[in-house]
Write an enzyme that holds these catalytic residues in place. Structure first.
Site, PDB file in Angstrom:
ATOM      1  N   GLU A 129       3.977 -55.702   6.528  1.00  0.00           N
ATOM      2  CA  GLU A 129       3.566 -56.791   7.424  1.00  0.00           C
ATOM      3  C   GLU A 129       4.554 -56.854   8.584  1.00  0.00           C
ATOM      4  OE1 GLU A 129       2.153 -60.224   5.473  1.00  0.00           O
ATOM      5  OE2 GLU A 129       2.171 -61.461   7.280  1.00  0.00           O
TER       6      GLU A 129
ATOM      7  N   GLU B 152       1.177 -71.033   5.067  1.00  0.00           N
ATOM      8  CA  GLU B 152       0.169 -70.052   5.477  1.00  0.00           C
ATOM      9  C   GLU B 152      -0.681 -69.565   4.300  1.00  0.00           C
ATOM     10  OE1 GLU B 152       2.520 -67.102   7.626  1.00  0.00           O
ATOM     11  OE2 GLU B 152       2.360 -68.299   9.443  1.00  0.00           O
TER      12      GLU B 152
ATOM     13  N   GLU C  54       8.224 -58.449  15.958  1.00  0.00           N
ATOM     14  CA  GLU C  54       6.857 -58.985  15.903  1.00  0.00           C
ATOM     15  C   GLU C  54       6.436 -59.578  17.240  1.00  0.00           C
ATOM     16  OE1 GLU C  54       6.298 -62.010  12.911  1.00  0.00           O
ATOM     17  OE2 GLU C  54       4.308 -62.558  13.663  1.00  0.00           O
TER      18      GLU C  54
ATOM     19  N   ASP D  57       8.562 -69.852  15.572  1.00  0.00           N
ATOM     20  CA  ASP D  57       8.445 -68.568  14.883  1.00  0.00           C
ATOM     21  C   ASP D  57       8.999 -67.388  15.669  1.00  0.00           C
ATOM     22  OD1 ASP D  57       7.835 -66.832  12.931  1.00  0.00           O
ATOM     23  OD2 ASP D  57       5.676 -66.780  13.290  1.00  0.00           O
TER      24      ASP D  57
HETATM   25  O1  GCW Z   1       5.338 -65.354  11.924  1.00  0.00           O
HETATM   26  C1  GCW Z   1       4.644 -65.312  10.793  1.00  0.00           C
HETATM   27  C2  GCW Z   1       4.144 -63.918  10.721  1.00  0.00           C
HETATM   28  C3  GCW Z   1       3.627 -63.616   9.358  1.00  0.00           C
HETATM   29  C4  GCW Z   1       4.751 -63.890   8.368  1.00  0.00           C
HETATM   30  C5  GCW Z   1       5.160 -65.350   8.500  1.00  0.00           C
HETATM   31  C6  GCW Z   1       6.315 -65.690   7.595  1.00  0.00           C
HETATM   32  C7  GCW Z   1       5.227 -62.805   6.308  1.00  0.00           C
HETATM   33  O2  GCW Z   1       3.175 -63.740  11.691  1.00  0.00           O
HETATM   34  O3  GCW Z   1       3.239 -62.278   9.323  1.00  0.00           O
HETATM   35  O4  GCW Z   1       4.368 -63.599   7.056  1.00  0.00           O
HETATM   36  O5  GCW Z   1       5.576 -65.592   9.796  1.00  0.00           O
HETATM   37  O6  GCW Z   1       7.433 -65.615   8.054  1.00  0.00           O
HETATM   38  O7  GCW Z   1       6.085 -66.026   6.447  1.00  0.00           O
END
Ligand code: GCW
Length: 686
Positions: free
Chosen positions: A145, A269, A370, A342
């Site tokens: 991921e 999430e 990311e 994030d």
């Molecule tokens: O920013 C988000 C990402 C997800 C990630 C999540 C997290 C692993 O887009 O891909 O999942 O954070 O940190 O849990």
């Protein structure tokens, strides 16, 4: 005749060297083999053997004695600390543990490779954080991921029977920069990781890592008792659930006696968690902590939680976790992302740092890019990490930097830790982009010593990775040190945030809005552009997230006269004609910053091209290709964002700036590419 032989040998040698420069050796490209004299007396261990081997193969100086020492001063440096003393007649590395000797050995070799050894040496080092951990978001099917460097390093399908040589190389690279833990699997955790079959695989990896001082940790799925244990519930207050985790922990420690513990993403999430049973995060974390405590393990419980119905995602970790401060067992540490939303190119720090005082808190940084151009863009992240760690939270008055409130020095907690989401994969150069290796390196070095400057780290890394030619050092360092700010400028200047393409987070998509989707996953939730202006009002007239910071920060951020301009649109919604400190309107300033970001990427191309004769052909070509993609993407970002925001500002792009080269309607029709396609660099409309 003789000359021909020499020439021929030289040719072979060149061919060999050129072939070796695929980036696979990372920063450990020691050139000259040696036959150093290394003395060691004391109890040997696989770790001391490694320290001896590394030094014997690479050290070119005076004879070395490695000393396991019970001396009081050495003991005070802790398990991982060491002291190196000596000069031309001999050098001593002393530590109270074999791991400390290994870190000392790598430190000395680094100084040698960086040309930083004086005639006499007297160095004392001990790490800032006790636990320096990589988080792998690696799935059991070997996808990663947010990974942009091929497949997962862990060949689950072949383990435990087949052991890839890369496990050892990975462990060596980590040990060389002081990283001492790896969470092997994704925080979006498959319960399968805890089955006996997978625990055997994890054990095989742990067995390789051990000698390098690296402990294995696992991410666990909170519903594991139900899904793989066959229980009716995973309620943390249920006796059978508690027993299940206790037995699972015992089973793990039988296989992996030095197992580090669990990392948990709960009620975030879509992941299961204690809320599913009406329990709190503390109830969930404490249950796991009780299962691990008899074995010395810890729980890293993530604070990355947010509810789609809230009007400000940035406030939520604080709101949910502050009431629980002091309610966690002492082997629980709360893992908090550096920023409240994030891993954006720039964010203020998450206000939980400093505010949670009765529970240890650890920073989570993202090494994988990311939100920073995947492995296509050259973005050196040490300046981002450094900015975060050095920011003053004012939790206990001035000087309460994020580093100080998390490293144990100010709050006095016995656990201190820092995590970085890894950027490694099966690519031969490990990280996809040759320069992305510097981010792995920077994380390790800062976890060891958060006082190091980004410029120092860049210098060390370049010397070891590309060589110590003066011009090369100057140019590469210049490019690296400018690269993070460049990315902020061409993606999200003035602290605009989360205006990425939804899902893959690569290119710009500030316009994307689907009323059937979570609002807080879509750009307009964050930029709030309208004809009146742009930005997120987080002051008392808005979401008031600013109140979560200590004084005087909250006032500094809330007040337009004092809010740093690089955080402006994080905290304020401002009219397009708002006057910046330099006299420009906000709109013009946005235009200038986007333009500056584009210019920077073009400059990086020029800098790199000038270095062609100083870099091996393979790495040169690979980086040149990536810089071209980055420059193209920067234009895409600039045009997409400015043309879209212009539909609200209705103001012209300052006439001295380059005109857009793309049209908004076409950019908006850009097909949504997959990550794999993006990494090829050919996705943008022609
Ligand atoms: O920013 C988000 C990402 C997800 C990630 C999540 C997290 C692993 O887009 O891909 O999942 O954070 O940190 O849990």
């Amino acid at each position: 005749m003789k000359r021909h032989v020499i020439l021929f040998l030289a040719l072979i040698l060149t061919a060999f060297c050129a072939q070796a420069e695929d980036g696979s050796k990372l920063w450990l490209r020691y050139q000259t083999a040696s036959n150093a004299t290394i003395k060691f007396s004391g109890k040997k261990s696989p770790t001391t053997d490694i320290a001896i081997n590394e030094l014997s193969a690479q050290w070119r100086g005076a004879p070395i004695s490695l000393a396991l020492s019970t001396n009081k001063e050495i003991k005070a440096l802790g398990n991982d600390g060491f002291r190196i003393t000596g000069g031309e007649s001999g050098v001593t590395i002393a530590s109270s543990s074999d791991k400390g000797l290994l870190y000392g050995a790598f430190h000395l070799l680094r100084l040698q490779e960086c040309g930083a050894l004086g005639a006499t040496i007297d160095i004392t080092e001990s790490p800032a954080y006790r636990l320096r951990i990589l988080n792998h978001w690696d799935n059991l099917d070997r996808s990663v991921e947010r990974g942009y460097a091929g497949k997962s390093l862990w060949e689950w399908e072949k383990l435990p029977a087949e052991i890839s040589p890369r496990y050892r190389e990975y462990a060596r690279a980590n040990a060389s920069i002081g990283i001492n833990g790896s969470v092997l699997n994704n925080v979006n955790a498959s319960p399968t990781i805890l089955t006996p079959e997978y625990l055997q695989k994890a054990k095989a990896i742990a067995d390789i890592f051990r000698a390098w001082g690296i402990r294995v940790y696992l991410s666990v799925n909170f519903s594991s008792p139900k899904i793989i244990g066959g229980l009716e519930t995973s309620d943390p207050l249920d006796k059978n659930v508690q027993l299940w985790w206790k037995q699972k922990a015992a089973e793990i420690y039988k296989l992996i006696p030095d197992f580090g513990g669990f990392l948990v993403k709960a009620n975030s999430e879509g992941q299961p968690g204690p809320h599913d049973f009406g329990r709190t995060h503390a109830d969930g974390a404490n249950m796991l902590a009780d299962a691990l405590a008899p074995h010395g393990g810890i729980v890293m419980w993530r604070a990355f939680v947010y509810n789609p119905l809230s009007d400000d995602r940035a406030r939520q970790a604080y709101e949910e976790f502050m009431p629980l401060d002091g309610k966690f067992r002492n082997n629980v540490i709360i893992q908090v992302k550096n920023g409240p939303v994030d891993f954006q190119p720039r964010e203020p720090f998450t206000p939980l740092f400093g505010a949670m005082q009765r529970t240890p808190v650890m920073p989570e940084l993202q090494i994988t890019q990311e939100y920073l151009g995947f492995s296509n863009h050259l973005v050196f992240l040490a300046p981002l990490f450094e900015e975060f760690l050095k920011t003053d939270t004012y939790a206990r008055g001035q000087g309460s930097t994020v580093a100080a409130v998390t490293d144990g020095s100010l709050m006095g907690h016995s656990i201190s830790a820092i995590a970085g989401v890894a950027n490694t994969g099966s690519d031969s150069n490990w990280c996809g982009h040759h320069f992305a290796q510097s981010n792995w390196y920077a994380f390790g070095r800062l976890a060891w010593n958060h006082k190091l400057s980004s410029a120092h780290i860049a210098d060390e890394w370049i010397r070891q990775t590309f060589g110590d030619d003066n011009l090369l050092l100057k140019n590469l360092s210049d490019m690296m040190m400018r690269s993070r700010e460049a990315a902020v400028d061409y993606m999200m200047p003035l602290c605009l945030h989360h205006i990425f393409s939804t899902n893959h987070h690569y290119g710009p998509e500030p316009w994307f809005w689907n009323p059937n989707m979570r609002r807080d996953w879509q750009p307009p939730y964050y930029h709030k552009a309208d004809s009146a202006g742009v930005g997120f009002n987080r002051t008392s007239t808005g979401s008031n997230a600013v109140a979560q910071y200590f004084s005087p920060l909250r006032e500094t951020y809330a007040n337009l006269a004092t809010c740093p301009e690089n955080l402006l649109l994080w905290f304020h919604h401002l009219p397009w004609d708002y006057k910046m400190k330099n006299g420009r309107t906000l709109w013009d300033e946005l235009c200038y910053r986007y333009a500056r970001g584009v210019d920077e990427t073009r400059d990086f191309q020029k800098i790199w091209d000038r270095m062609e004769h100083k870099v091996d052909a393979d790495r040169f070509a690979a980086v040149r290709h990536k810089l071209q993609i980055q420059a193209r993407d920067a234009i895409w970002w600039r045009d997409a964002c400015l043309l879209y925001f212009q539909t609200f500002s209705a103001m012209p792009i300052p006439f001295e700036l380059e005109r857009p080269v793309y049209d908004l309607p076409r950019l908006m029709k850009q097909p949504r590419s997959t990550e794999a396609y993006i990494l090829e660099g050919n996705y943008l409309i022609k």
